[in-house]
Design a protein around this motif. Structure first.
Motif, short mmCIF file in Angstrom:
data_model
loop_
_atom_site.label_atom_id
_atom_site.label_comp_id
_atom_site.label_asym_id
_atom_site.label_seq_id
_atom_site.Cartn_x
_atom_site.Cartn_y
_atom_site.Cartn_z
N LEU A 56 0.83 -1.19 0.00
CA LEU A 56 0.00 0.00 0.00
C LEU A 56 0.87 1.25 0.00
CD1 LEU A 56 -1.80 -2.35 1.29
CD2 LEU A 56 -3.21 -0.49 2.16
N ASN A 57 0.36 2.31 -0.61
CA ASN A 57 1.04 3.59 -0.64
C ASN A 57 0.14 4.67 -0.04
OD1 ASN A 57 3.72 3.67 -2.50
ND2 ASN A 57 2.31 2.10 -3.27
N LEU A 58 0.72 5.50 0.80
CA LEU A 58 0.03 6.69 1.31
C LEU A 58 0.63 7.88 0.57
CD1 LEU A 58 -2.03 7.75 3.38
CD2 LEU A 58 -0.13 8.04 4.98
N VAL A 59 -0.23 8.64 -0.12
CA VAL A 59 0.25 9.66 -1.05
C VAL A 59 -0.36 11.02 -0.71
CG1 VAL A 59 0.52 10.30 -3.47
CG2 VAL A 59 0.37 7.88 -2.84
N VAL A 60 0.50 12.01 -0.61
CA VAL A 60 0.09 13.39 -0.36
C VAL A 60 0.37 14.22 -1.61
CG1 VAL A 60 0.42 15.45 1.06
CG2 VAL A 60 0.65 13.17 2.08
N ASP A 61 -0.64 14.98 -2.06
CA ASP A 61 -0.38 16.00 -3.07
C ASP A 61 -1.11 17.28 -2.66
OD1 ASP A 61 -3.08 15.77 -3.88
OD2 ASP A 61 -2.57 14.35 -5.48
N THR A 62 -1.17 18.25 -3.51
CA THR A 62 -1.75 19.53 -3.12
C THR A 62 -3.25 19.45 -2.89
OG1 THR A 62 -1.92 20.12 -5.46
CG2 THR A 62 0.02 20.91 -4.27
N ASP A 63 -3.89 18.42 -3.43
CA ASP A 63 -5.35 18.33 -3.34
C ASP A 63 -5.86 17.38 -2.29
OD1 ASP A 63 -5.71 20.11 -5.52
OD2 ASP A 63 -5.33 18.48 -6.93
N ALA A 64 -5.11 16.32 -1.97
CA ALA A 64 -5.68 15.27 -1.12
C ALA A 64 -4.58 14.39 -0.55
CB ALA A 64 -6.65 14.42 -1.94
N SER A 68 -3.57 4.18 -1.43
CA SER A 68 -3.70 3.33 -2.61
C SER A 68 -3.38 1.88 -2.26
CB SER A 68 -2.75 3.80 -3.73
OG SER A 68 -3.08 5.12 -4.13
N GLY A 69 -4.22 0.98 -2.71
CA GLY A 69 -4.02 -0.43 -2.40
C GLY A 69 -2.99 -1.09 -3.29
N VAL A 95 0.15 -0.57 8.06
CA VAL A 95 -1.13 -0.68 7.37
C VAL A 95 -2.30 -0.72 8.35
CG1 VAL A 95 -2.52 -2.18 5.89
CG2 VAL A 95 -0.12 -1.72 5.32
N ALA A 96 -2.15 -1.48 9.44
CA ALA A 96 -3.27 -1.64 10.38
C ALA A 96 -3.72 -0.32 10.98
CB ALA A 96 -2.87 -2.61 11.48
N ALA A 97 -2.82 0.67 11.05
CA ALA A 97 -3.19 1.97 11.61
C ALA A 97 -4.00 2.82 10.63
CB ALA A 97 -1.93 2.73 12.02
N LEU A 98 -4.07 2.38 9.37
CA LEU A 98 -4.72 3.18 8.34
C LEU A 98 -5.97 2.53 7.75
CD1 LEU A 98 -1.47 4.28 6.50
CD2 LEU A 98 -2.90 5.73 7.95
N ILE A 99 -6.04 1.20 7.78
CA ILE A 99 -7.17 0.51 7.18
C ILE A 99 -7.34 -0.86 7.82
CG2 ILE A 99 -5.72 -0.42 5.31
CD1 ILE A 99 -8.17 -0.18 3.47
N ASP A 100 -8.59 -1.27 8.03
CA ASP A 100 -8.87 -2.57 8.65
C ASP A 100 -8.82 -3.71 7.65
OD1 ASP A 100 -9.24 -1.47 11.19
OD2 ASP A 100 -11.36 -1.03 10.79
N ASP A 101 -9.12 -3.41 6.39
CA ASP A 101 -9.25 -4.47 5.39
C ASP A 101 -8.54 -4.05 4.10
OD1 ASP A 101 -9.96 -6.62 3.86
OD2 ASP A 101 -12.03 -5.97 3.53
N ASP A 107 -6.23 -2.84 -6.19
CA ASP A 107 -6.51 -2.18 -7.48
C ASP A 107 -7.41 -0.96 -7.31
OD1 ASP A 107 -4.96 -3.88 -9.11
OD2 ASP A 107 -6.56 -5.36 -9.16
N GLY A 108 -7.38 -0.34 -6.14
CA GLY A 108 -8.19 0.84 -5.91
C GLY A 108 -7.50 1.81 -4.99
N GLU A 109 -8.20 2.88 -4.63
CA GLU A 109 -7.65 3.88 -3.73
C GLU A 109 -8.77 4.58 -2.99
OE1 GLU A 109 -5.42 6.26 -6.52
OE2 GLU A 109 -7.09 7.62 -6.83
N ARG A 110 -8.41 5.24 -1.90
CA ARG A 110 -9.39 5.91 -1.06
C ARG A 110 -8.81 7.24 -0.59
NH1 ARG A 110 -11.04 2.36 3.88
NH2 ARG A 110 -11.85 1.14 2.14
N VAL A 111 -9.58 8.30 -0.72
CA VAL A 111 -9.17 9.60 -0.20
C VAL A 111 -9.45 9.62 1.29
CG1 VAL A 111 -9.60 12.08 -0.24
CG2 VAL A 111 -9.55 10.79 -2.38
#
Length: 262
Positions: A56-64, A68-69, A95-101, A107-111
């Motif tokens: 998984l990747n945690l990504v910061v940009d100017t908007d959000a 990402s899984g 990972v466990a601190a950011l998402i349970d599942d 193949d997806g991502e979450r803001v």
């Protein structure tokens, strides 16, 4: 530090791209930080094609701020205008601190939009706008936030880091059975651990690593024999490598080699 272009299918098309090692406080949480920066003339775009690490990747940009899984196929992003992103390739312990599942994000991502995440975006954005040394300061701000967020990671999560090392590190296992033997667990336990902390099976992770390595070797040494690559990476034969390469990347190895070296 892993070769900065590993996983990038066409490095020559990259904008500015940097991989920075994690500060010592978050080495159990982050494999590395990555920072692309781009300034593309109006009316044009730059397509970046990736066969990403199974993580998984945690990504910061100017908007959000986006989580990402792991992915099961090659992916791409089209860059336009000017901008930047600061990403963290997460180790299982984070990972466990950011998402349970994490399997729900394959193949997806979450803001992410809670108050703490807003603080992360603001801190990284401020650092990236501050001139020389901005990348290092952005990584420090990112690491500080992540250390606080994931400080409660339990021992099972940290044990999952060892799984990632065996499946993806130097001298990585060629099969789930070999990985389970090295870790002194059953294959079923290994499967549960990767599903819980990455969202993929051990076999899928091994497959992704082998394809990354195959693409890297084809790109770096155009004269290398496909049969030799297949044997070194644990494929039954070069036909097996070709099928796998075509299925995931959508292109035959020989075609990729000619495109990547042109």
């Amino acid at each position: 530090m892993v070769n900065p272009t590993r996983g990038v299918l066409y490095p020559a098309r990259l904008p500015q791209f940097h991989r920075l090692p994690p500060p010592s406080a978050v080495t159990e949480l982050v494999e590395w930080f990555w920072i692309p920066e781009w300034d593309i003339e109006p009316g044009r775009s730059s397509r970046q094609e990736i066969v990403a690490y199974p993580a998984l990747n945690l990504v910061v940009d100017t908007d959000a701020v986006t989580l990402s899984g792991a992915t099961t196929r090659a992916s791409h992003r089209d860059l336009r205008g000017n901008g930047w992103a600061v990403g963290a390739l997460l180790r299982p312990a984070a990972v466990a601190a950011l998402i349970d599942d994490p399997a729900s994000l394959v193949d997806g991502e979450r803001v992410l939009d809670d108050a703490g995440v807003t603080e992360l975006r603001d801190a990284v954005t401020f650092a990236m706008g501050s001139g020389e040394g901005r990348r290092e300061r952005a990584v420090e701000a990112f690491a500080h936030w992540l250390e606080g967020r994931a400080s409660s990671a339990g021992e099972p999560a940290r044990q999952a880091n060892a799984v990632m090392d065996v499946l993806m590190g130097d001298g990585a296992a060629l099969t789930p059975e070999e990985a389970a033997t090295r870790l002194a667990v059953s294959v079923r336990t290994l499967q549960r651990m990767t599903h819980r902390h990455v969202g993929l099976s051990p076999a899928a992770m091994i497959r992704r690593r082998r394809l990354q390595e195959a693409a890297h070797r084809l790109r770096e040494n155009p004269a290398v024999d496909l049969a030799s690559i297949a044997a070194e990476l644990g494929y039954a034969d070069h036909a097996h490598l070709t099928r796998d390469f075509q299925a995931v990347l959508g292109i035959a190895p020989r075609t990729y080699r000619s495109q990547a070296s042109s």
